[in-house]
Design a protein around this motif. Structure first.
Motif, PDB file in Angstrom:
ATOM      1  N   ALA A  47      38.176  75.864  -6.501  1.00  0.00           N
ATOM      2  CA  ALA A  47      38.554  74.621  -5.835  1.00  0.00           C
ATOM      3  C   ALA A  47      39.824  74.076  -6.474  1.00  0.00           C
ATOM      4  O   ALA A  47      39.886  73.913  -7.700  1.00  0.00           O
ATOM      5  N   ALA A  48      40.820  73.788  -5.649  1.00  0.00           N
ATOM      6  CA  ALA A  48      42.120  73.330  -6.142  1.00  0.00           C
ATOM      7  C   ALA A  48      42.356  71.883  -5.742  1.00  0.00           C
ATOM      8  O   ALA A  48      41.896  71.427  -4.688  1.00  0.00           O
ATOM      9  N   SER A  49      43.073  71.164  -6.587  1.00  0.00           N
ATOM     10  CA  SER A  49      43.434  69.789  -6.270  1.00  0.00           C
ATOM     11  C   SER A  49      44.687  69.408  -7.036  1.00  0.00           C
ATOM     12  O   SER A  49      45.072  70.076  -8.000  1.00  0.00           O
ATOM     13  N   VAL A  67      47.308  68.770 -11.468  1.00  0.00           N
ATOM     14  CA  VAL A  67      46.840  70.036 -10.919  1.00  0.00           C
ATOM     15  C   VAL A  67      45.525  70.426 -11.595  1.00  0.00           C
ATOM     16  O   VAL A  67      45.407  70.398 -12.820  1.00  0.00           O
ATOM     17  N   GLN A  68      44.546  70.755 -10.770  1.00  0.00           N
ATOM     18  CA  GLN A  68      43.260  71.221 -11.294  1.00  0.00           C
ATOM     19  C   GLN A  68      42.776  72.404 -10.483  1.00  0.00           C
ATOM     20  O   GLN A  68      42.915  72.432  -9.255  1.00  0.00           O
ATOM     21  N   LEU A  69      42.215  73.361 -11.178  1.00  0.00           N
ATOM     22  CA  LEU A  69      41.584  74.520 -10.572  1.00  0.00           C
ATOM     23  C   LEU A  69      40.207  74.661 -11.204  1.00  0.00           C
ATOM     24  O   LEU A  69      40.077  74.599 -12.430  1.00  0.00           O
ATOM     25  N   MET A  70      39.186  74.841 -10.382  1.00  0.00           N
ATOM     26  CA  MET A  70      37.831  74.935 -10.910  1.00  0.00           C
ATOM     27  C   MET A  70      37.097  76.089 -10.255  1.00  0.00           C
ATOM     28  O   MET A  70      36.831  76.059  -9.047  1.00  0.00           O
ATOM     29  N   ASN A 111      43.065  76.968   3.422  1.00  0.00           N
ATOM     30  CA  ASN A 111      43.997  75.902   3.061  1.00  0.00           C
ATOM     31  C   ASN A 111      43.501  74.532   3.511  1.00  0.00           C
ATOM     32  O   ASN A 111      43.875  73.516   2.928  1.00  0.00           O
ATOM     33  N   ALA A 112      42.664  74.490   4.531  1.00  0.00           N
ATOM     34  CA  ALA A 112      42.115  73.210   4.977  1.00  0.00           C
ATOM     35  C   ALA A 112      41.151  72.623   3.948  1.00  0.00           C
ATOM     36  O   ALA A 112      40.976  71.404   3.876  1.00  0.00           O
ATOM     37  N   LYS A 113      40.526  73.506   3.164  1.00  0.00           N
ATOM     38  CA  LYS A 113      39.553  73.068   2.153  1.00  0.00           C
ATOM     39  C   LYS A 113      40.089  73.153   0.737  1.00  0.00           C
ATOM     40  O   LYS A 113      39.368  72.836  -0.214  1.00  0.00           O
ATOM     41  N   ASN A 114      41.327  73.611   0.576  1.00  0.00           N
ATOM     42  CA  ASN A 114      41.904  73.802  -0.757  1.00  0.00           C
ATOM     43  C   ASN A 114      41.049  74.731  -1.614  1.00  0.00           C
ATOM     44  O   ASN A 114      40.779  74.451  -2.787  1.00  0.00           O
ATOM     45  N   MET A 115      40.628  75.829  -1.012  1.00  0.00           N
ATOM     46  CA  MET A 115      39.748  76.766  -1.689  1.00  0.00           C
ATOM     47  C   MET A 115      40.325  78.171  -1.638  1.00  0.00           C
ATOM     48  O   MET A 115      40.938  78.572  -0.645  1.00  0.00           O
ATOM     49  N   VAL A 116      40.089  78.921  -2.696  1.00  0.00           N
ATOM     50  CA  VAL A 116      40.381  80.344  -2.705  1.00  0.00           C
ATOM     51  C   VAL A 116      39.128  81.062  -3.177  1.00  0.00           C
ATOM     52  O   VAL A 116      38.378  80.538  -3.996  1.00  0.00           O
ATOM     53  N   TYR A 117      38.908  82.246  -2.619  1.00  0.00           N
ATOM     54  CA  TYR A 117      37.676  82.981  -2.867  1.00  0.00           C
ATOM     55  C   TYR A 117      37.985  84.393  -3.341  1.00  0.00           C
ATOM     56  O   TYR A 117      39.043  84.944  -3.058  1.00  0.00           O
ATOM     57  N   LEU A 118      37.035  84.971  -4.032  1.00  0.00           N
ATOM     58  CA  LEU A 118      37.113  86.380  -4.395  1.00  0.00           C
ATOM     59  C   LEU A 118      35.748  87.007  -4.102  1.00  0.00           C
ATOM     60  O   LEU A 118      34.771  86.708  -4.786  1.00  0.00           O
TER      61      LEU A 118
END
Length: 116
Positions: free
Chosen positions: A23-25, A2-5, A74-81
């Protein structure tokens, strides 16, 4: 693994805006809630916002309601603020976090400085 950047931090003037990205992976991203936290110098880490895996449930800390917006792709494995009307007291390191099977995973953080 698991990685979050996180990315997107920087220096911004009071009243300005920034959009942070995470970015999550390494895991089935759409299955898990993701949160943004922040930690200011000399203070404890605090929750900013949480969004469920299907984006159906969102929660914000009271002091951020109306100024910050969490979103995910979810298609890009991204979360934003998206952070608007920033104040000097928003200065902090911002982290994204997810919890998988009772284990918390954190990114390395991105610095946001609000100053004139």
């Amino acid at each position: 693994q698991v990685q979050l950047m996180e990315s997107g931090g920087g220096l911004v003037q009071p009243g300005g805006s920034l959009r942070l990205s995470c970015a999550a992976s390494g895991f089935t991203f759409g299955t898990y809630a993701v949160s943004w936290y922040r930690q200011a110098p000399g203070k404890e880490r605090e929750l900013v916002a949480t969004m469920s895996g299907d984006s159906g449930s969102i929660r914000y800390a009271d002091s951020m309601k109306g100024r910050f917006t969490i979103a995910r792709d979810n298609a890009k494995n991204m979360v934003y603020l998206q952070m608007n009307t920033l104040k000097p007291e928003d200065t902090a390191v911002y982290y994204c976090k997810t919890v998988i099977s009772v284990t918390a995973f954190w990114g390395q953080g991105t610095q946001v400085t609000v100053s004139s």
